[in-house]
Enzyme design. Structure first.
Site, mmCIF file in Angstrom:
data_model
loop_
_atom_site.group_PDB
_atom_site.id
_atom_site.type_symbol
_atom_site.label_atom_id
_atom_site.label_comp_id
_atom_site.label_asym_id
_atom_site.label_seq_id
_atom_site.Cartn_x
_atom_site.Cartn_y
_atom_site.Cartn_z
ATOM 1 N N ARG A 78 0.801 -1.229 0.000
ATOM 2 C CA ARG A 78 0.000 0.000 0.000
ATOM 3 C C ARG A 78 0.828 1.271 0.000
ATOM 4 O O ARG A 78 0.552 2.212 -0.750
ATOM 5 C CB ARG A 78 -0.935 0.040 1.224
ATOM 6 C CG ARG A 78 -2.239 -0.665 1.014
ATOM 7 C CD ARG A 78 -2.700 -1.224 2.320
ATOM 8 N NE ARG A 78 -1.749 -2.244 2.715
ATOM 9 C CZ ARG A 78 -1.856 -3.539 2.391
ATOM 10 N NH1 ARG A 78 -2.903 -3.951 1.736
ATOM 11 N NH2 ARG A 78 -0.940 -4.408 2.737
ATOM 12 N N THR A 79 1.813 1.342 0.870
ATOM 13 C CA THR A 79 2.499 2.630 1.012
ATOM 14 C C THR A 79 3.204 3.003 -0.289
ATOM 15 O O THR A 79 3.049 4.107 -0.805
ATOM 16 C CB THR A 79 3.485 2.581 2.203
ATOM 17 O OG1 THR A 79 2.754 2.179 3.355
ATOM 18 C CG2 THR A 79 4.098 3.940 2.456
ATOM 19 N N LYS B 181 25.662 -3.211 -1.963
ATOM 20 C CA LYS B 181 27.126 -3.145 -2.149
ATOM 21 C C LYS B 181 27.780 -2.381 -1.009
ATOM 22 O O LYS B 181 28.986 -2.144 -1.029
ATOM 23 C CB LYS B 181 27.460 -2.418 -3.459
ATOM 24 C CG LYS B 181 26.881 -3.031 -4.703
ATOM 25 C CD LYS B 181 27.332 -2.185 -5.904
ATOM 26 C CE LYS B 181 26.653 -2.583 -7.179
ATOM 27 N NZ LYS B 181 26.914 -1.578 -8.242
ATOM 28 N N ARG C 144 11.345 4.075 2.824
ATOM 29 C CA ARG C 144 11.056 3.104 3.893
ATOM 30 C C ARG C 144 12.328 2.332 4.185
ATOM 31 O O ARG C 144 13.042 1.926 3.246
ATOM 32 C CB ARG C 144 9.956 2.150 3.461
ATOM 33 C CG ARG C 144 9.832 0.957 4.404
ATOM 34 C CD ARG C 144 8.606 0.151 4.159
ATOM 35 N NE ARG C 144 7.404 0.887 4.540
ATOM 36 C CZ ARG C 144 6.187 0.347 4.580
ATOM 37 N NH1 ARG C 144 6.013 -0.918 4.256
ATOM 38 N NH2 ARG C 144 5.145 1.067 4.940
ATOM 39 N N HIS D 39 5.570 6.109 11.347
ATOM 40 C CA HIS D 39 5.013 5.956 9.998
ATOM 41 C C HIS D 39 4.025 7.103 9.759
ATOM 42 O O HIS D 39 2.812 6.904 9.751
ATOM 43 C CB HIS D 39 4.324 4.594 9.891
ATOM 44 C CG HIS D 39 3.998 4.144 8.503
ATOM 45 N ND1 HIS D 39 3.988 4.990 7.408
ATOM 46 C CD2 HIS D 39 3.636 2.921 8.029
ATOM 47 C CE1 HIS D 39 3.646 4.291 6.332
ATOM 48 N NE2 HIS D 39 3.432 3.041 6.687
HETATM 49 C C1 NCD Z 1 2.080 -0.920 8.125
HETATM 50 C C2 NCD Z 1 3.579 -0.722 8.211
HETATM 51 O O1 NCD Z 1 4.273 -0.914 7.224
HETATM 52 O O2 NCD Z 1 3.994 -0.350 9.291
HETATM 53 N N1 NCD Z 1 1.639 -1.124 6.826
HETATM 54 C C3 NCD Z 1 1.340 -0.037 6.057
HETATM 55 O O3 NCD Z 1 2.189 0.771 5.765
HETATM 56 N N2 NCD Z 1 0.070 0.129 5.685
HETATM 57 C C4 NCD Z 1 1.549 -1.917 9.078
HETATM 58 C C5 NCD Z 1 2.143 -3.284 9.088
HETATM 59 O O4 NCD Z 1 3.041 -3.606 8.310
HETATM 60 O O5 NCD Z 1 1.665 -4.069 9.915
#
Ligand code: NCD
Length: 305
Positions: free
Chosen positions: A51-52, A80, A101, A129
């Site tokens: 999703r993100t 590397k 991320r 997040h």
């Molecule tokens: C979450 C995350 O990555 O922290 N997912 C997301 O970004 N929607 C929650 C999770 O991974 O449980």
């Protein structure tokens, strides 16, 4: 230059403005369809995501912009031995804005100090997040019509769940918020968040292991999965993974208008039978995530429709 590393960097007025902007984008998508023409978003994902990453990409395409990036550390020069700072400097040559991320807490902050374009934290380890929190706040606003006067239950892995940490930080700034923390003893909310956020803001909160007992009080139930990748051993994960499974029976004591949120991915902490319940908001929440990220990209690039 503005980055978004921690949700607390945005004032509540700024959060409210982003929510209004996202709602305007939902109502008038054509007005925004070309606004990022010639701009490029880089998505640097050193950890898995559906999703993100895709919502960031869909958001940039929806604004008429371009997208480049990678979706696993193995396919980047990190494998590397390149540092996060050098990667951020490099990508600043190709992109106007970066969403990153990373499994290490603080990596997006390090990137923001080296980058010459805005950096957005798209999840750093078990820490924060912020864009999931903006998604959650837009969802709460759409579903409940307000961000104040709410009792919110957080259930599951409150120790490693970064979305929980950021949402508690953000929602604690609104009026008359009550927080109910529901988790196994081993997965309780870290004490630094209780102290620096809940106690500091005088938020009334309770801690329990019993979801059903508190269900009738809740306006919002925020379910989370147990964060397997943050455990030190598989045995503990296997013992804790099914601590909470939301079923129709367990919902019987809930308010008729309680909103059920989940950042997703779901493993098995919500029975699929609940997906049909009008209180299940988690797939609408996915859609809202795209619109709030559109609003955020515009803010950080300084673009107005
Ligand atoms: C979450 C995350 O990555 O922290 N997912 C997301 O970004 N929607 C929650 C999770 O991974 O449980």
């Amino acid at each position: 230059m503005e980055h978004l590393i921690d949700i607390a960097q945005l004032s509540t007025d700024e959060v409210d403005a982003l929510i209004r902007k996202a709602e305007d984008i939902i109502a008038n998508p054509a007005k925004y369809a070309d606004i990022c023409r010639g701009k490029t978003l880089a998505t640097l994902f050193f950890e898995p995501s559906t999703r993100t990453r895709l919502s960031f990409e869909a958001a940039m395409y929806g604004l008429g912009g371009n997208v480049l990036g990678f979706s696993e550390a193995q396919s980047s020069s990190a494998s590397k031995g390149e540092s996060v700072s050098d990667t951020a400097k490099t990508v600043s040559c190709y992109a106007d804005i970066i969403a990153m991320r990373h499994p290490k807490e603080g990596a997006p902050l390090v990137a923001s100090m080296a980058a010459s374009v805005p950096v957005i934290n798209a999840g750093d380890g078990g820490h924060n997040h912020p864009t999931q929190t903006l998604t959650d706040l837009l969802t709460i606003h759409k579903e409940k019509g307000r961000l104040d006067n709410l009792t919110i239950g957080f259930c599951g892995d409150l120790k490693f769940g970064r979305t929980v940490h950021s949402l508690i930080t953000a929602i604690s700034r609104y009026k008359n918020i009550r927080v109910v923390l529901i988790s196994p003893d081993e997965l309780k909310l870290p004490s630094y968040i209780k102290k620096d956020v809940l106690q500091k803001n005088n938020i009334e909160y309770a801690q329990t292991t019993d979801l059903e007992a508190v269900m009738p009080e809740l306006d919002i139930l925020y379910m989370t999965r147990v964060q397997r990748e943050r455990f030190f051993n598989e045995e503990d994960y296997l013992r804790l993974k099914d601590s909470y499974i939301l079923t129709k029976e367990k919902l019987s004591g809930a308010k008729s208008d309680m909103a059920i949120l989940h950042p997703l991915p779901r493993v098995n902490e919500i029975s699929v039978a609940i997906d049909e319940d009008p209180r299940a908001c988690y797939f609408r929440q996915v859609l809202y995530g795209k619109f709030i990220r559109m609003a955020l990209i515009l803010k950080l690039l300084g673009l107005e429709a």
